[in-house]
Scaffold this active site. Structure first.
Site, short mmCIF file in Angstrom:
data_model
loop_
_atom_site.label_atom_id
_atom_site.label_comp_id
_atom_site.label_asym_id
_atom_site.label_seq_id
_atom_site.Cartn_x
_atom_site.Cartn_y
_atom_site.Cartn_z
N ASP A 1 0.87 -1.16 0.06
CA ASP A 1 0.03 0.13 -0.03
C ASP A 1 0.68 1.19 -0.27
O ASP A 1 1.93 1.37 -0.30
CB ASP A 1 -1.10 -0.15 1.29
CG ASP A 1 -2.24 0.63 0.91
OD1 ASP A 1 -2.14 2.05 0.69
OD2 ASP A 1 -3.34 -0.13 1.15
N HIS B 1 1.27 2.10 -3.40
CA HIS B 1 0.20 2.95 -4.05
C HIS B 1 0.82 4.45 -4.16
O HIS B 1 0.10 5.11 -5.06
CB HIS B 1 -1.24 3.01 -3.24
CG HIS B 1 -1.67 1.42 -3.30
ND1 HIS B 1 -3.03 0.94 -2.55
CD2 HIS B 1 -1.34 0.21 -3.95
CE1 HIS B 1 -3.26 -0.22 -2.98
NE2 HIS B 1 -2.33 -0.53 -3.51
#
Length: 488
Positions: free
Chosen positions: A301, A335
């Site tokens: 992430d 991300h």
């Protein structure tokens, strides 16, 4: 500093001076814009503020005493439970005024470790702490899940209301999460979940859209067994003077490092390699005076995500995250490289990023800001310089104030973004857009500056809406010199 005073962080003269100088610099910046002198913008004054913030962050110090967990019965065979050995060594160290709790070379299985004030948990080279896969070994504590407080499984390393604490050394912290442990609870088959198995969704609905909205007291938000909400890895909760240095973190259940309502935090030389769901690298939340440097992030992430609470809970706590400095870090998968949001309802202010490298086909954005009208909040004063980007998938800079992942994310809290500056940024492959900005015409984003920025191989140079003005100074995208300014 007593726990009840943790929200009053800027009473010292040095801290007050920093805040005063920030205000003066912003006034200077606004005057330059209003006078039409954008071409001469010089941000050296802002970076002097960064130097003062760094100088104000001091490392914790510890007495020269060593407490080896071996002396309290620890066995490093990877099978024997060593929970009591860790606990007794830490307690003895704290009782005698502090020092170093030594983890020698070996593999040490344990339940969560709870630190005390004046304790430095030190992992020798070759030491690995393995955290139990038995969820019954995890006591319930006051913690947070995606910006909302609750009572849930203890983080793997936890400290609440402590001061002068550290996790250091050359060893490995292994959360032992994977497709058979912790990760399947996210409800995605890519992380081991199978149809018919339990997952977190109903618990998230109860926590975020019922308890938080209705203002249920935190001590009544009891989760844990049967609720399927994963613990964070390292969480200093309402702590002062925190150091995390040198260790490697792998196989995290959830967020890896989560300073929560903490002040004076240093994360230095840490390597995080964990590709599970929500495996963010370092997420300061409601925290102030945080220095993240010399780290490597390879995550499932966001690499670094600065947060300040979600929706009603963020507005209830109402402590912004501010004075965050990020230096000399390497971002691989993730991300986003450095992100603000989306749990940002109390706001983020004064973020400095310098001398970082970001490069991976699995890195989506370099700098990212995300919120929506349900989150609200603000992001103010983000200064980035000397950034080297090899490849990103979507954009070098993305500001998205329509962010949504859990259904409808619309409300009455218009997010505010202003004073975002990128200097000396070089990107070899800018992804789909060099710059992607999605704001609201009702409350447009203010003062975005790109100075000495070069972005190559972007499918589109930019896409922007809901922003008053973007100032390009000596900036090239796909070999084209950008107009000095673009008004939306």
């Amino acid at each position: 500093m007593k726990n009840s005073n943790l929200t009053i962080w800027f009473t010292s003269s040095r801290a007050f001076n920093i805040q005063l100088k920030v205000s003066c610099v912003l006034l200077f910046l606004c005057c330059l814009y209003s006078c039409g002198q954008q071409e001469s913008l010089d941000f050296s004054k802002e970076w002097l503020l960064k130097d003062e913030i760094v100088a104000s962050i001091t490392e914790p110090s510890f007495p020269d005493r060593i407490y080896s967990i071996i002396d309290w019965g620890a066995i490093g065979d990877g099978r024997t439970m060593n929970t009591n050995a860790f606990m007794r060594a830490i307690q003895k160290c704290a009782e005698e005024g502090g020092g170093k709790v030594l983890v020698p070379s070996g593999k040490y299985l344990t339940a969560p470790i709870h630190l005390e004030s004046n304790v430095n948990l030190y992992l020798e080279k070759g030491a690995e702490i393995l955290f139990s896969k038995d969820h019954g070994d995890y006591p319930l504590v006051n913690t947070s899940y995606e910006g909302t407080e609750l009572i849930n499984f203890s983080p793997l390393i936890y400290a609440k209301g402590k001061s002068n604490i550290a996790i250091t050394g050359e060893g490995v912290l292994n959360g032992q999460a994977g497709i058979e442990n912790w990760w399947p609870w996210c409800g995605k088959d890519t992380y081991g979940w199978k149809k018919g198995q339990p997952k977190q969704h109903s618990s998230l609905e109860k926590l975020k859209n019922h308890m938080s909205v209705k203002g249920v007291p935190v001590d009544e938000r009891v989760f844990g067994e049967g609720e399927y909400l994963r613990p964070t890895f390292i969480e200093p909760f309402e702590c002062e003077n925190v150091l995390i240095r040198g260790v490697t973190i792998i196989n995290a259940p959830f967020w890896s490092i989560h300073p929560f309502r903490s002040n004076n935090v240093i994360v230095d030389g840490v390597t995080i390699s964990s590709h599970g769901p929500n495996n963010d690298g370092c997420n300061p939340e409601y925290s102030k005076n945080v220095l993240i440097k010399n780290c490597t992030f390879n995550t499932g992430d966001d690499c670094i995500a600065i947060k300040s609470g979600r929706n009603e809970d963020g507005r209830r706590v109402n402590i912004k995250s501010e004075n965050i400095v990020i230096q000399n870090c390497k971002m691989i998968d993730g991300h986003g490289g450095v992100v603000m949001g989306s749990e940002i309802s109390a706001g983020v202010k004064n973020v400095f990023v310098e001398n970082c490298e970001m490069n991976s086909p699995n890195l989506d954005r370099a700098i990212r800001i995300k919120s929506n009208t349900k989150r609200g909040g603000f992001v103010e004063n983000v200064f980035v310089r000397n950034l080297k980007v090899g490849q990103v998938r979507e954009a070098v800079l993305k500001i998205n104030l329509f962010y949504g992942i859990y259904g409808a994310q619309k409300g009455d809290y218009m997010p505010e973004v202003k004073n975002i500056v990128l200097e000396n940024v070089q990107a070899e492959n800018g992804g789909k857009y060099g710059i992607l900005i999605q704001g609201y015409d009702e409350k447009p984003i203010e003062r975005v500056v790109l100075k000495d920025v070069i972005i190559q191989k972007a499918d589109s140079s930019y896409s922007m809406k809901g922003i008053t003005h973007v100032n390009f100074i000596n900036t090239f995208i796909n070999g084209q010199l950008m107009n000095n300014s673009i008004n939306n």
